[in-house]
Every structure is written in C-alpha cells, then in structure tokens.
Design an enzyme around this catalytic site. Structure first.
Site, mmCIF file in Angstrom:
data_model
loop_
_atom_site.group_PDB
_atom_site.id
_atom_site.type_symbol
_atom_site.label_atom_id
_atom_site.label_comp_id
_atom_site.label_asym_id
_atom_site.label_seq_id
_atom_site.Cartn_x
_atom_site.Cartn_y
_atom_site.Cartn_z
ATOM 1 N N GLY A 11 16.247 67.297 23.292
ATOM 2 C CA GLY A 11 17.700 67.229 23.552
ATOM 3 C C GLY A 11 17.988 67.129 25.037
ATOM 4 N N GLY A 12 17.088 66.480 25.762
ATOM 5 C CA GLY A 12 17.282 66.340 27.211
ATOM 6 C C GLY A 12 18.219 65.195 27.527
ATOM 7 N N ILE A 14 17.795 61.828 27.496
ATOM 8 C CA ILE A 14 17.887 60.726 26.528
ATOM 9 C C ILE A 14 18.429 61.241 25.195
ATOM 10 C CG2 ILE A 14 16.629 58.932 25.267
ATOM 11 C CD1 ILE A 14 14.591 58.871 27.541
ATOM 12 N N GLY A 15 17.887 62.368 24.713
ATOM 13 C CA GLY A 15 18.313 62.897 23.414
ATOM 14 C C GLY A 15 19.811 63.185 23.390
ATOM 15 N N ARG A 83 9.141 61.508 34.083
ATOM 16 C CA ARG A 83 8.577 61.293 35.422
ATOM 17 C C ARG A 83 9.474 61.815 36.528
ATOM 18 N NH1 ARG A 83 6.760 55.336 36.716
ATOM 19 N NH2 ARG A 83 8.392 54.613 35.301
ATOM 20 N N ASN A 96 2.244 66.144 27.769
ATOM 21 C CA ASN A 96 3.033 65.632 26.653
ATOM 22 C C ASN A 96 2.215 65.518 25.367
ATOM 23 O OD1 ASN A 96 5.379 65.662 28.056
ATOM 24 N ND2 ASN A 96 5.465 63.461 28.465
ATOM 25 N N ASN A 121 6.685 59.495 27.057
ATOM 26 C CA ASN A 121 5.626 58.827 27.829
ATOM 27 C C ASN A 121 4.389 59.695 27.985
ATOM 28 O OD1 ASN A 121 6.433 56.184 28.602
ATOM 29 N ND2 ASN A 121 8.018 57.072 29.925
ATOM 30 N N ARG A 152 15.829 45.044 30.537
ATOM 31 C CA ARG A 152 15.755 45.057 32.005
ATOM 32 C C ARG A 152 15.528 43.645 32.528
ATOM 33 N NH1 ARG A 152 12.323 50.767 32.247
ATOM 34 N NH2 ARG A 152 14.133 52.049 32.738
ATOM 35 N N HIS A 176 3.575 49.774 27.687
ATOM 36 C CA HIS A 176 4.715 50.180 28.506
ATOM 37 C C HIS A 176 4.201 50.727 29.836
ATOM 38 C CE1 HIS A 176 8.722 51.374 29.455
ATOM 39 N NE2 HIS A 176 8.453 52.667 29.457
#
Ligand code: A3D
Length: 316
Positions: A11-12, A14-15, A83, A96, A121, A152, A176
């Site tokens: 839930g950071g 991005i979440g 990162r 991770n 990642n 991108r 990636h």
C-alpha cells in the site's frame, strides 16, 4: 452478481495510487493490504472521503491482515523496497525476495484462483519467484514492465515530434533493466513510422541519432525519475498496472507487452521475459511471437541473458 475482488498487496506509493485509480473506475471491491499497520486503513479512508466529490461508489478496505485478501479474483503486488538514488533495480534482489516469498505464500493460501500482476523489482526475478511459490499456471501470473516502458518510449516520441501521445504506439520488449529492447521498427504515430517523421524533421542521419537518444532515455527513464525526485516513479507504474488489470477484469483482449513465462517462445524456456501478449479474462491468453531482425534479436538475447543471470542468482 458480486463485484470482482481486487487485492492490492503493498500500500505504498504505487499501491495507494492504484487504489485511487481503480476506485475511480469502480473496477471491483478493493482491499489495500500492507504490513505497515494503520497506514493502509488511512489511505483507504482518504480515498473514501474523496468518493462523494469524485462520485465513485465502490467497496474499499485497508488491512494489515492477509485474511482480508481471501477469495480475491486479482492480486496486484507492489510490496517491497523501491529504488533510492544510486541503486539499481538488481540491488533490491535479496530483500525483496523475502517479501515476495511471504506474499506469494499468502496469495497461494487465501486467493488460490487469483490472477497476479506483479510490479516489485527486480521485476523479472520477483515474478519468477512468485510463480515458483504459488505454482500458478502461466496464464494467471505476469509482471508489469512493458506497458510502462512502452509508454515512456511513446511519451518521448510525442515530445520530440510535438504530436499528441494519443496517436503514438511504441513497443518495448525484453527484461525490465537498462538493456530492455525498445523496438524502433514498430514505433508509429497514427500508423506513420516514427522514424519517417523524424527523417522529415531532421534528415536521415540526424534522425537516427535522435531516435537513438529516445531509445537510451527510455532505457534509463526509471533512473532519470529516481535521480530527480529521490524516489521511484509511481503514477505511471500505477497507470500501467491499471491497464493490465482492466484488460483482465473487463476481458478486453488487449495486445500488451507483459512479462510472461516463456516455454519455447522466442527460443526461451523457463524464464519470464517481456513480450507482446493478448490479455483478457483468461489472463495471458496468447503470446505473440514477433519475427525479429538479427539486430533486434541480438538486443533481445542480451536482455534475456541479464534476466537469466539475475534469476539464476536467486537459486530457485
Ligand atoms: P513503496 O512506496 O516503498 O511501497 C512499498 C510498500 O510495500 C510499503 O508500504 C511497505 O510497507 C510494503 N511492504 C513491505 N514488505 C511487505 C510485505 N511483506 N507485505 C506487504 N507489504 C509490504 O514502493 P513503491 O510503491 O514506490 O514501489 C513498489 C515496488 O514496485 C518497488 O519494488 C519498486 O521498485 C517497484 N516498481 C516497479 C516498476 C516497474 O515498472 C516494474 C516501476 C516502479 C516501481
């Protein structure tokens, strides 16, 4: 009919962004899970309090208990470290791997029929680990990278040519990492090759140089953002994950580059690599094998060899 249940695991940045985007689209009942106590409940409350203004109506729950992901139809995994300046994606491997092992065990236990989209990642290694622990069939587990990397590339082409991003299509394959493979041959604006438009603008020699700078910028785009904002991108990764989630939940049959387990396609077996796939209600419904030129194939193989060394380092 009950709405689909979506578990956002992590839930950071991005979440949390993804929870808001999904709620706005009323894609399903959303559980935002994080090991951090209280934080996911706080983020969800913030989104719920935006709902009367934005007028979306969807069930949202913040949780620190894996019990709450029970029966999820879709799990989007962003749990783990991101990162910081000076770090490569590969630097996140050991820490991770522990997070993803625990997350995957819980997905297997509480949401054994879920589709899984993983973002953590180093992506190619973490999605391999998640598959290994869950044992899910390859149509139900995939990594998000190509949709973002292609976006991108498309954004940089649009900026360079001064045209709408709406008409730009670009495709990035491979792992990636900084050796991902932006396919210049397939980049087009409204069906017109981007290289042709660059040639009209600059002439053939300079056009090739400019395209090369766009390719390099695409490969380093994640790091460019980390350097500027001292933290990892999260809006565009969330938007990319949303695209994949919608394709599954709404059975869109989209052709998207996703990190898929190859079993002989592109001459690769047993590794997750970014390739174009048909994504719909069955998850990865088809892998599309492109006829790569020798130059494209060489770049693809170099990228795959990096994926292999990373994954083999995990000792799965
Ligand atoms: P961040 O904002 O730090 O959020 C990660 C969250 O994971 C934190 O809230 C942690 O509390 C939580 N967490 C840690 N361990 C666990 C666990 N065991 N179970 C559940 N939650 C846990 O990071 P972020 O949202 O910016 O990025 C998340 C991941 O996505 C990172 O690994 C990034 O490197 C990665 N990422 C991938 C892409 C791709 O294109 C593949 C792009 C950007 C970021």
């Amino acid at each position: 009919m009950a709405r689909k249940k979506i578990a956002l695991i992590g839930g950071g940045q991005i979440g949390g962004t993804l929870a808001h985007l999904m709620a706005q689209r009323e894609l399903g009942e959303i559980v935002l899970f994080d090991i951090a106590e209280d934080m996911p409940r706080g983020k969800v409350l913030d989104i719920i309090e935006a709902s009367p203004i934005e007028r979306f109506d969807v069930g949202l729950k913040g949780s620190s208990s894996f019990e709450d992901i029970r029966g999820a139809d879709l799990a989007v995994v962003t749990a783990g470290l991101a990162r910081k300046p000076g770090m490569s994606r590969d630097d996140l491997l050991t820490v991770n791997a522990k997070v993803i092992t625990s997350v995957a065990e819980n997905i297997r236990e509480y949401a054994p029929n879920a589709f899984v989209i993983l973002l953590t990642n180093p992506l190619d290694a973490m999605v391999t680990l998640c598959r290994k622990v869950t044992g899910f069939p390859r149509n139900r587990i995939m990594g998000m990278a190509g949709v973002l990397d292609s976006a991108r590339f498309a954004a940089f082409i649009a900026l360079e040519l001064g045209v709408s991003v709406r008409d730009v299509h670009a495709l990035v394959l491979g792992g990636h990492g900084d050796d991902m493979v932006p396919l210049v041959r397939f980049a087009n604006v409204g069906g017109v090759p981007a290289s042709f438009l660059l040639e009209q603008k600059y002439g053939p020699v300079k056009a090739r140089e400019v395209m090369e700078t766009l390719v390099t910028r695409t490969r380093q785009a994640g790091g460019e953002i980390v350097g500027l904002m001292k933290g990892s991108a999260f809006v565009s990764p969330a938007a990319a994950a949303l695209t994949m989630a919608e394709a599954i939940l709404l059975d869109r049959k989209r052709i998207l580059p996703v990190c898929a387990l190859l079993e002989g396609e592109y001459g690769v077996s047993g590794y997750f690599v970014g390739v174009p796939c048909v994504i719909g209600g069955g998850g990865i419904e088809r892998i599309i094998e492109l006829d790569l030129t020798p130059e494209e194939r060489a770049m693809f193989e170099e990228s795959v060899s990096h994926v292999k060394s990373l994954v083999d380092g995990l000792d799965l």
